[in-house]
Design an enzyme around this catalytic site. Structure first.
Site, PDB file in Angstrom:
ATOM      1  N   GLY A 187      12.285   9.877 -12.923  1.00 27.63           N
ATOM      2  CA  GLY A 187      12.702   8.506 -13.230  1.00 27.63           C
ATOM      3  C   GLY A 187      14.190   8.322 -13.011  1.00 27.63           C
ATOM      4  CE  LYS A 188      15.977   2.943 -16.301  1.00 29.14           C
ATOM      5  NZ  LYS A 188      16.277   2.334 -17.610  1.00 29.14           N
ATOM      6  CD  GLU A 224      -1.755   5.780   0.768  1.00 27.15           C
ATOM      7  OE1 GLU A 224      -1.792   4.541   0.833  1.00 27.15           O
ATOM      8  OE2 GLU A 224      -2.377   6.439  -0.087  1.00 27.15           O
ATOM      9  CE1 TYR A 254      -9.369 -10.367  -8.466  1.00 27.67           C
ATOM     10  CE2 TYR A 254     -11.683 -10.611  -7.903  1.00 27.67           C
ATOM     11  CZ  TYR A 254     -10.621 -10.908  -8.715  1.00 27.67           C
ATOM     12  OH  TYR A 254     -10.790 -11.757  -9.788  1.00 27.67           O
ATOM     13  NE  ARG A 255      -7.529  -0.243  -4.211  1.00 24.27           N
ATOM     14  CZ  ARG A 255      -6.385   0.467  -4.306  1.00 24.27           C
ATOM     15  NH1 ARG A 255      -5.789   0.629  -5.489  1.00 24.27           N
ATOM     16  NH2 ARG A 255      -5.858   1.018  -3.260  1.00 24.27           N
ATOM     17  N   GLY A 289       8.498   4.873  -6.056  1.00 23.44           N
ATOM     18  CA  GLY A 289       8.013   6.207  -5.720  1.00 23.44           C
ATOM     19  C   GLY A 289       7.765   6.353  -4.227  1.00 23.44           C
ATOM     20  CG  ASP A 290       4.948   3.985  -2.515  1.00 31.51           C
ATOM     21  OD1 ASP A 290       4.367   5.019  -2.908  1.00 31.51           O
ATOM     22  OD2 ASP A 290       4.536   2.842  -2.772  1.00 31.51           O
ATOM     23  N   GLY A 316       0.872  -1.174   0.000  1.00 34.51           N
ATOM     24  CA  GLY A 316       0.000   0.000   0.000  1.00 34.51           C
ATOM     25  C   GLY A 316       0.908   1.223   0.000  1.00 34.51           C
TER      26      GLY A 316
END
Lengths: 317, 317, 317, 317, 317, 317
Positions: free
Chosen positions: B226-227, B35, B104-105, B256-257, B33
């Site tokens: 990105g890179k 966050e 499946y959210r 990204g997280d 997730g």
């Protein structure tokens, strides 16, 4: 076609370790669905079977269709729904002998089956229509789909077989009782379990419960009594048929579907009612000795070995 | 508390074999997730973090709570919903470098988070509130929950950090653009990717896009490239910071997280903006070299080794 | 017997997933030990080899003995210690190209090897004695065991081959330097890596470092230069031998032992020094292309294919 | 805090195949430790628990801390030792019903726990201190640590609960008997097994053995009698409580710790002694039906279902 | 029916670990066969396909039939042989990029296919007959079966497509050259690889080799040139078509079959020759990026994405 | 050498899931062969054993040789056949208690063993020659090989031990009966099962059947009676020896070989006949409690524990 059936099939996830599923790192997958279990059981016994359903436009849907088609079941009537996912189901082995089932099927593709999915000609081309009490519990639309299929069967002289398959989690007790009674009334042959019979008609002896179904409209009633076997009742005859002993139950799920497949194959073969029930008992017993819903369904020669306790040369015990 | 964050976490199923998932017999599971990834990344770097969410009353919910709590994140604000299931997510490795995600959210427990779940005192006790653009896309109620959290933060002097995290499947382009712009405007610090920035403000250079965010209301803008690394802009300074080379990308999901966790940890430590960004680049790079969203998040000493290319005695290359 | 070697072998646990080992639920096991790697490498190339060691009286000891015996290595000199356990070792794949090794070998059975374990007649019956710098680092008693073995070799005309195999975690820098220099001085043939050479004699060119070893007492010096290949020096000749290109390094651990096995097999076969080194380079390269320390050690025909780039009919590329 | 406990926890390796472990290629891992098992059992039953220990500065230490913290146990008092490794333990399933345990715990981080690790205020903040006879067997220092904890408990009015947990491999019979008797004398509540009671006081009936503990200083004695259940004795009452039937024992290890957790939860809840023992019997029984030491520990609703044989709707049998 | 094909399919065992297969404890299984690979590839692209073969009366035969039927291929012409077993095949990954194949197919059920197995009406009902050079190498009887199938095709106006698929292990060079040349002469369309072309006609340029096939009797020649792409030649046109770049080859086996499926689907769709070849190149490339012979075969939309490099929304890169 | 034996060993594949093998995706492998099982059993009990066989020049052959050599069995007489493959065998667990075996051994390397493979000096150097009724069933050449080995034994005073090991699938009933009777006549000691005895001599009591073997030429007859134990007969004495109770049979395959190993070890040790049989019973029982043919074979101390029901300190029950 000998038999056409109709219902939802899901991908079944089983944790590789027993105990609380929160600790399960790895899962193996199979496919499972009461009606496709019956279809596969019949195909394995050499019958011509068709399965009607709706799948999501996703990999799980592909898997289910390929598996069932691979078993020799006709899937030409299966539709694909771009707007909903294929259902999933998790089978948690809490302890030996205690299973807990979790579903991700709400709003699934199969729950969106519609009366328009049913091709009257396809139903008319079969000798038997098999339906269960799970499908009408999925959605109002599914309920109507089942009614439509039954209506098509009746006006084309196709015998209707009904297995109540009560799923308490899917609907209210009241609604479940009403619909199961309604569908039992429309069916020619009913295959209830003793618990389901009592749920519909109240606590009573097998003889009285079977009579309830008979009076409610069914010609043939086969009442499953668990390990004890089953009780049958028709206009011509009635009686108990003892179950087959099972050395060790590996996985009880799917036994009822195996029972249905065994009985239906006997009906297709024109056997006498006690022989039909005996075959149901045998297939149901064999299914419980193997992990998975369909993996234990026998071919005709293995079924005969089992029923007749013939020693086989190719097996070491 | 250094940082509080808020969002949905799911159980992540990964097929053990690559290619079309229809052929996958076995799956391994992790949790994921955006966050909670950030929260775990911060905890691993020694920060005090809290994670607010809602889980189903099921084994998957227990697993998620235990895992995140085990990582040292405060889960005292997590609520349990008896009426909805914990979300699932499937990560299909089609080919090397091509992933397909299936969720499946819909209607999940987390999608039922409500403004009333947010305790103002809890937010007020933190120095930073981190939110992403995924949560408002889950449901109207979730959108309001995020707005409420931001409102509590603002009136208690808590700095708001926003990561757009565009998820096109969850909402319409129009609605997404509107809400991401709105939340970017309310945030003190924004951490968009270049694609997300262009989605919101249209195609432009990094410099212009960063200025767009700045003019839109943010004090600090860190634009991921990105890179190539990242571009930063604040009232005081602006500039490019080169990314760290990655020998082999094992799993890009979660980069990204990791970037957000790295930056936030630098912000908490009061580093200068170029140092903050450099840390973000490093953590983001490290995450991609390990399978899973959180498994590659470094502790401070591993991060320092990586950033400074210090040869370690305990590692054989 | 062509070669006798002496040292500790451990059970090697490798997590089935990469990243921080705290997340590893499953491990697979192999066996590993620098000297038994060399012994297995030689046996696979058709040489007669003996391995001297001490194992715990436990299942891991049984496993190690059976595996090495199974490879065709003589284990008649292996003793069993009832009072200490067989050592273990964990190989953590942090990222592609970054391994971290953890040992449970302190006080292990092998660290209790004693001079009395060495049968002079057994050593005398071999043409070569192979020892490494790991064994003397295990314990004082092990150090003396190595000295005793070398003494027996020398007074029976057995050529001594020494591979420094520096393990910084096992002893102090000072002690390591002193003992590695001492053992290098006693050996007829030394097989140091460039890093080890610099550790012992200080930073210098390969030519000078090789000369250092030569002046220190060795007749033949083969200095490993990683991917570049190796440099050799003897009374008769000296020169560089280029390494073999490796498409993809799967697991670098064991490459040095493969190099030693390749060289020793060439020495046993009486090859010229450049050919000996070329064989060492080839076996070392082949080992890195397979997971595990010994799994990539070639038989003579695969080695020839690899060295001569002969296309094989039974292989599909 | 309801309960504080103190002891060593190890990473538990279980071969994926049964039979002699020399043939086991794959292992799965869990964590296990008598005292943390009790702590987790109590946390799952809703109690506030703290666990004091020492871990190596390694991945296995991180794993143990994260897992136990994840279960909701306070780990703020756990220290990290840079100079020693986290202990390991191997559980070999020789045949159905025959387990062999192998430890790599000598000189482990936990064996280096010291009296100075114990914070008197932390002990004083609890209602119960739980200790076992394993910790004093680990090292002299550990023995003193236990004595210190007990001393702090006693002078702060914290009830001391002692579970002998005899481990013959860790110390001599003589020393074990002396220390177990000493600690039993200092405890308010003792939870011995019948074998342990006989080890300490000699062969006798449950009634006499319980009286021995009582006369030795304990207020409450709960004597485990295996499948038969348990016998309890206090100033007010005494009696036998029958055990719960177990369909199939999957893994007996951890049953005693489950028993302790069940009893302690009942004591915390202020139940009468027979009810306390009944809960101990139930949790102990439930633990044996699941693989692993802690995986079968129940939450309060599952415990109630089990104790009252209530049929659950969500379980298929 | 669009295409009928004919050949042996085996169960494919792949070791779960790379390196010498002697160390492989675990194997995973798939199914594989050049002709059924083509059939599945065509079915996945939406074509009507039939596969003729013979299987053992065993579980492996059942598995193969179910899998291929599940993929939507007609298996009504598959016969079962009670006297011979289904063939097996082992794929050993020696190093990255080096595969070794081992067969247990001698005397297999498929090698007992006979001319009488071929139903002329079934062949006549197809537009294309696809055969390869593997089948005639299996046995004399198989050779005649292929000739019979070709004869039926020719006299019913069914286009014959031939892929040489040279397998050196199965027959002598001399015999192979003779038969491949003979079958190439009888085919309307040939799909040789450059190595196979040189094997048959001697070393030459692609242009000359293609002309050789053309002069030998084929109308359309598509010559595979590996990564370079392919060269085509017909009465109307000729030219080179560049291959698609592949980021990382995961498993090269099956690429030629994918190429054939791609070309054949283009031929069925009536594409121009360059477009036909481009599709072959694309499917061949896609197959190499996934483990397994058939797992990477694309559906038409994935093929189009790949050929046109369209960015998909549902994929994260 | 105490015992020399002679026969085929195969790689044994076991599906990881039970039920019809068509659904098995994963297989684990072991090695198995009646005669090498006996050899390993004897080696584990401390005897000097040699095993004569022929293996394919393939990885499976290497695996078998390494494994058996690793167990301490002399493999110097094993030959390698370049023209035939090592045999395979599949063990399908249909249900608990129902195994189905499938062989790929036709034309295997071992079936090509020849009289010339037998070195008379090697046989002469042993005290016992052990042969079974499987080898003569493999091929005419194998039959002659067994006769040759027996002939060498007889003229060098080596005692011949014969275990009929009837395999109905490998030959006709008639031929089997004839050869088993012939070899029984040539043996000094025979170890038939009751079923095999009845197959050879017709239905009768154990006493009469044993007498048949005795009159047919054997000095010592040990007749296996399954769970009941065994009956023995020699010139000096006769009687029944009860079997050991087995809590749970995990895998019955290999029990007879364990019985033979137990008896032979007792014979080598010069025990009295009832003690010999008791040891056979014990080893046979122990083998059934572990998965695999050889994994449950005990070392002498475990055997003694089992036979004497000594409680061991290192085992937790």
């Amino acid at each position: 076609m000998d038999v056409v059936t109709l219902g939802e099939t899901m991908v079944l996830f089983t944790p590789k370790s027993s105990g609380l599923m929160r600790y399960a790192g790895d899962f193996s997958t199979k496919i499972a669905g009461a009606e496709s279990n019956v279809a596969i059981g019949l195909a394995r016994l050499g019958k011509q079977v068709g399965w009607i359903s709706r799948l999501g436009n996703d990999e799980f849907g592909e898997r289910i269709r390929n598996f069932i088609r691979g078993e020799g079941v006709d899937v030409s009537q299966v539709t694909v729904d771009d707007t909903a996912a294929t259902g999933l189901y998790f089978k948690e082995k809490l302890t030996p002998g205690e299973l807990r089932l979790n579903y991700y099927r709400q709003g699934s593709a199969a729950s969106r089956m519609a009366a328009a999915d049913i091709d009257e000609a396809y139903i008319a081309g079969a000798n038997f229509l098999h339906v269960t009490g799970i499908t009408p519990a999925l959605s109002e639309q599914c309920y109507e789909t089942v009614l439509t299929a039954i209506q098509y069967a009746k006006r084309n002289g196709v015998t209707v077989v009904f297995d109540p398959n009560l799923r308490r989690k899917l609907w209210s007790e009241e609604r479940a009782r009403k619909v199961l009674q309604e569908l039992s009334a429309q069916a020619d042959i009913v295959l209830p379990g003793i618990d389901e019979a009592e749920f519909i008609f109240g606590k009573a002896t097998p003889e009285i419960l079977a009579e309830n179904f008979y009076n409610n409209g069914a010609n043939k009633v086969i009442l499953k009594l668990g390990k004890q076997g089953a009780y049958y009742l028709s206009a011509e005859s009635s009686g108990f048929v003892k179950g087959f002993p099972v050395e060790q139950v590996v996985d009880p799920v799917g036994a009822g579907d195996g029972f249905a497949a065994g009985c239906l194959s006997g009906i297709v073969d024109g056997l006498a009612l006690p022989e039909i029930v005996r075959r149901g008992n045998a297939v149901g017993a064999m299914v419980t000795m193997v992990d998975g819903d369909v993996e234990g369904l026998p071919e005709i020669n293995r079924l005969n070995y089992f029923m007749n306790k013939i020693e086989r040369e190719d097996v070491e015990r």
